[in-house]
Design a protein around this motif. Structure first.
Motif, PDB file in Angstrom:
ATOM      1  N   PHE A   1      10.274   6.753  15.356  1.00  0.00           N
ATOM      2  CA  PHE A   1       9.635   7.734  14.473  1.00  0.00           C
ATOM      3  C   PHE A   1       9.665   7.248  13.019  1.00  0.00           C
ATOM      4  O   PHE A   1       8.651   7.292  12.311  1.00  0.00           O
ATOM      5  N   VAL A   2      10.822   6.777  12.587  1.00  0.00           N
ATOM      6  CA  VAL A   2      10.954   6.291  11.205  1.00  0.00           C
ATOM      7  C   VAL A   2      10.060   5.073  10.979  1.00  0.00           C
ATOM      8  O   VAL A   2       9.404   4.947   9.941  1.00  0.00           O
ATOM      9  N   ALA A   3      10.021   4.173  11.962  1.00  0.00           N
ATOM     10  CA  ALA A   3       9.180   2.979  11.840  1.00  0.00           C
ATOM     11  C   ALA A   3       7.702   3.356  11.767  1.00  0.00           C
ATOM     12  O   ALA A   3       6.932   2.755  11.003  1.00  0.00           O
ATOM     13  N   GLY A   4       7.302   4.337  12.559  1.00  0.00           N
ATOM     14  CA  GLY A   4       5.913   4.789  12.523  1.00  0.00           C
ATOM     15  C   GLY A   4       5.535   5.365  11.174  1.00  0.00           C
ATOM     16  O   GLY A   4       4.450   5.080  10.642  1.00  0.00           O
ATOM     17  N   ILE A   5       6.424   6.179  10.603  1.00  0.00           N
ATOM     18  CA  ILE A   5       6.170   6.746   9.271  1.00  0.00           C
ATOM     19  C   ILE A   5       6.077   5.639   8.227  1.00  0.00           C
ATOM     20  O   ILE A   5       5.222   5.657   7.334  1.00  0.00           O
ATOM     21  N   ALA A   6       6.944   4.640   8.340  1.00  0.00           N
ATOM     22  CA  ALA A   6       6.929   3.529   7.385  1.00  0.00           C
ATOM     23  C   ALA A   6       5.624   2.744   7.471  1.00  0.00           C
ATOM     24  O   ALA A   6       5.038   2.373   6.442  1.00  0.00           O
ATOM     25  N   LEU A   7       5.138   2.505   8.696  1.00  0.00           N
ATOM     26  CA  LEU A   7       3.891   1.762   8.864  1.00  0.00           C
ATOM     27  C   LEU A   7       2.707   2.523   8.274  1.00  0.00           C
ATOM     28  O   LEU A   7       1.818   1.941   7.651  1.00  0.00           O
ATOM     29  N   LEU A   8       2.709   3.847   8.461  1.00  0.00           N
ATOM     30  CA  LEU A   8       1.622   4.652   7.905  1.00  0.00           C
ATOM     31  C   LEU A   8       1.698   4.711   6.382  1.00  0.00           C
ATOM     32  O   LEU A   8       0.675   4.711   5.696  1.00  0.00           O
ATOM     33  N   THR A   9       2.915   4.742   5.855  1.00  0.00           N
ATOM     34  CA  THR A   9       3.096   4.850   4.397  1.00  0.00           C
ATOM     35  C   THR A   9       2.720   3.556   3.692  1.00  0.00           C
ATOM     36  O   THR A   9       2.049   3.574   2.650  1.00  0.00           O
ATOM     37  N   LEU A  10       3.125   2.427   4.279  1.00  0.00           N
ATOM     38  CA  LEU A  10       2.847   1.137   3.643  1.00  0.00           C
ATOM     39  C   LEU A  10       1.388   0.704   3.792  1.00  0.00           C
ATOM     40  O   LEU A  10       0.924  -0.167   3.063  1.00  0.00           O
ATOM     41  N   SER A  11       0.694   1.280   4.746  1.00  0.00           N
ATOM     42  CA  SER A  11      -0.748   1.082   4.931  1.00  0.00           C
ATOM     43  C   SER A  11      -1.125  -0.390   5.062  1.00  0.00           C
ATOM     44  O   SER A  11      -0.653  -1.087   5.939  1.00  0.00           O
ATOM     45  N   ASP A  12      -1.960  -0.902   4.156  1.00  0.00           N
ATOM     46  CA  ASP A  12      -2.539  -2.241   4.282  1.00  0.00           C
ATOM     47  C   ASP A  12      -1.512  -3.366   4.189  1.00  0.00           C
ATOM     48  O   ASP A  12      -1.757  -4.474   4.665  1.00  0.00           O
ATOM     49  N   THR A  13      -0.372  -3.111   3.595  1.00  0.00           N
ATOM     50  CA  THR A  13       0.628  -4.175   3.443  1.00  0.00           C
ATOM     51  C   THR A  13       1.288  -4.541   4.764  1.00  0.00           C
ATOM     52  O   THR A  13       1.975  -5.558   4.847  1.00  0.00           O
ATOM     53  N   THR A  14       1.092  -3.701   5.792  1.00  0.00           N
ATOM     54  CA  THR A  14       1.674  -3.994   7.107  1.00  0.00           C
ATOM     55  C   THR A  14       0.587  -4.169   8.160  1.00  0.00           C
ATOM     56  O   THR A  14       0.784  -3.842   9.322  1.00  0.00           O
TER      57      THR A  14
END
Length: 299
Positions: free
Chosen positions: A47-60
């Protein structure tokens, strides 16, 4: 259905137990959830990893491109394992009946009955929202989904009908593409009523068979854990079977009824998949009609 299994205890609700459980969901590091098999912590990290991927957007972008490929690999592995499930179910049935454990057989039918009753109730309450709030015939709605529901019931799988879901949503229900293209994959990942019901019933089936009690405090913990496990359960035929053992291990129940549950699941899987699909599309149609009403009111 499972008498003498739920106990409210003499000491009341144990707040400390609930707080401990919530704190235990957060791992001390990223390795222990995998090395110790702590499913609740693994789901929390996901869950935390998913939120991080959505937050960082294009950088990931590269990482986000890799995730679907890893998911496809894991699903293929689960499908390969699912080929042996029929043999395991047969052996479980043979062991149950050959052992002459009549109490276990009775518990299995209680488990099946609870699942059917709870699922039918959930479907009825959800589908009836259409005629009650939108004056939309429930029978007409079900007829439009008939090919999809029959396919899900016949195969016990909904993932192979993804294209049909999109087609029915657009042509039969006339739902905008931007809505159904977002809702259908999201619901596929999160819409877990067809998983929550058998998982919840399995706890009381286990307690009934082993003459144990489920305290009110433990019941709260079970509900919180089921939300995680229902989402994390593999979305392949028989995927929920692997979740039973994880659930029992997390709440400290014996695993001697796993064979019984796997055998009982034969009578449930096709119905649960079709019912879950009907629930998913009922929610989608309800959302669509509500959006139409708001749009009309604004104009």
């Amino acid at each position: 259905f499972f008498p003498n299994t739920l106990s409210f205890g003499k000491g009341g609700f144990e707040v400390q137990t609930l707080i401990t459980f919530l704190l235990d969901i957060i791992p001390t590091n990223v390795f222990t959830p995998f090395t110790e098999g702590r499913t609740a912590q693994v789901v929390f990290l996901a869950f935390v990893a998913g939120i991080a991927l959505l937050t960082l957007s294009d950088t990931t972008a590269r990482i986000r491109a890799l995730v679907p490929e890893l998911n496809a690999l894991l699903l293929q592995m689960m499908k390969s394992v699912s080929f042996i499930i029929p043999a395991v179910v047969f052996l479980s049935l043979f062991k149950t009946f050959a052992g002459g454990d009549l109490e276990a057989v009775v518990a299995s039918w209680r488990f099946v009955a609870v699942n059917y009753l709870a699922t039918i109730t959930a479907v009825a309450l959800t589908v009836l929202r259409l005629p009650v709030f939108h004056r939309y015939s429930a029978l007409t709605f079900i007829k439009k989904l008939q090919p999809l529901l029959v396919g899900c019931f016949a195969t016990g799988s909904h993932s192979i009908f993804t294209n049909l879901q999109y087609e029915l949503a657009e042509k039969e229900l006339e739902i905008p593409k931007q809505l159904y293209s977002f809702w259908i994959p999201l619901a596929h990942a999160l819409f877990a009523v067809s998983n929550i019901v058998p998982l919840f019933a399995s706890v009381f089936c286990n307690a009934y068979t082993n003459h144990l009690e489920v305290t009110f405090s433990k019941l709260i913990l079970i509900v919180l854990l089921l939300i995680e496990l229902a989402i994390a359960s593999p979305k392949v035929p028989g995927g929920i079977l692997a979740t039973y053992s994880v659930l029992f291990a997390e709440i400290g129940l014996p695993d001697n009824v796993l064979g019984l549950l796997m055998a009982s699941n034969v009578f449930l899987i096709n119905f649960e998949v079709a019912a879950g699909m009907l629930l998913k599309f009922s929610d989608l149609e309800d959302l669509h009609l509500r959006m139409q009403k708001e749009k009309t009111a604004n104009h």
